[in-house]
Scaffold this motif. Structure first.
Motif: not given
Length: 207
Positions: A154-160, A174-177
């Protein structure tokens, strides 16, 4: 079992925000009534179109139902944290059970207390089934419950995650994936709608 990488990370930053809030306002942990958040409403979709879907023809088969629950779990766990103050504690009941449900509820409680919220959605990149065991002997000791296990990228690069002032509290490193194990169990088997995420476990890997 350990917490989800996403859930554990959210709980950590929420806990830090709560501590900082308590130190800054005499310990109430609440923002003043005159404070408004500068964060914009979430524009991230709670769906995950990039994730592959099951090719099983029977929509009620265990593999199909369990696989669908993976997407629902990520979608609902995100959505419940978009507006924690309005989210009921039963928000996750339809997608999680056991230790995972406890972890999600704890995260929501922290968000409510610290007046934080999530912006943006987690993107499921890939889902690979790693094991399926439909043994159903709930009355045995220990009980055997049908469970399907997946490796999920999963990718959380767009999560804030922002505080009540709209400031990000996500650690800069924080790592994006990430990859985590997601186990979907059915304590009501063979009921097709009984599948829930029972636990998630970080692997320490990226993808």
């Amino acid at each position: 079992m350990t917490k989800s990488t996403r859930v554990a990370g959210a709980a950590l930053v929420l806990g830090s925000a709560l501590l900082a809030s308590a130190c800054g306002d005499g310990g109430s942990g609440k923002p003043s009534s005159s404070t408004t958040s500068s964060a914009s409403p979430s524009t991230g979709s709670a769906t995950h179109p990039s994730a592959p879907t099951s090719t099983t023809s029977d929509p009620n088969s265990p593999a199909t139902r369990a696989r669908a629950m993976v997407d629902q779990y990520f979608s609902v766990s995100d959505r419940c944290l978009f507006d924690p103050q309005s989210a009921p504690m039963t928000c996750f009941d339809g997608v999680a059970i056991g230790t995972e449900l406890d972890s999600l509820r704890n995260t929501l409680t922290s968000a409510k207390t610290a007046y934080t919220k999530q912006i943006g959605s987690t993107q499921v990149i890939s889902v690979k089934q790693t094991k399926i065991d439909l043994t159903n002997k709930p009355k045995e000791t220990p009980p055997s419950i049908p469970i399907v296990t997946y490796s999920v990228c999963f990718d959380v690069s767009k999560v804030n995650i922002v505080d009540y002032q709209g400031k990000s509290i996500v650690p800069p490193d924080r790592k994006p994936r990430a990859v985590e194990t997601v186990a979907v169990a059915n304590y009501q088997y063979p009921k097709a709608t009984g599948w829930r995420v029972a636990y998630t476990q970080p692997t320490g890997k990226t993808c």
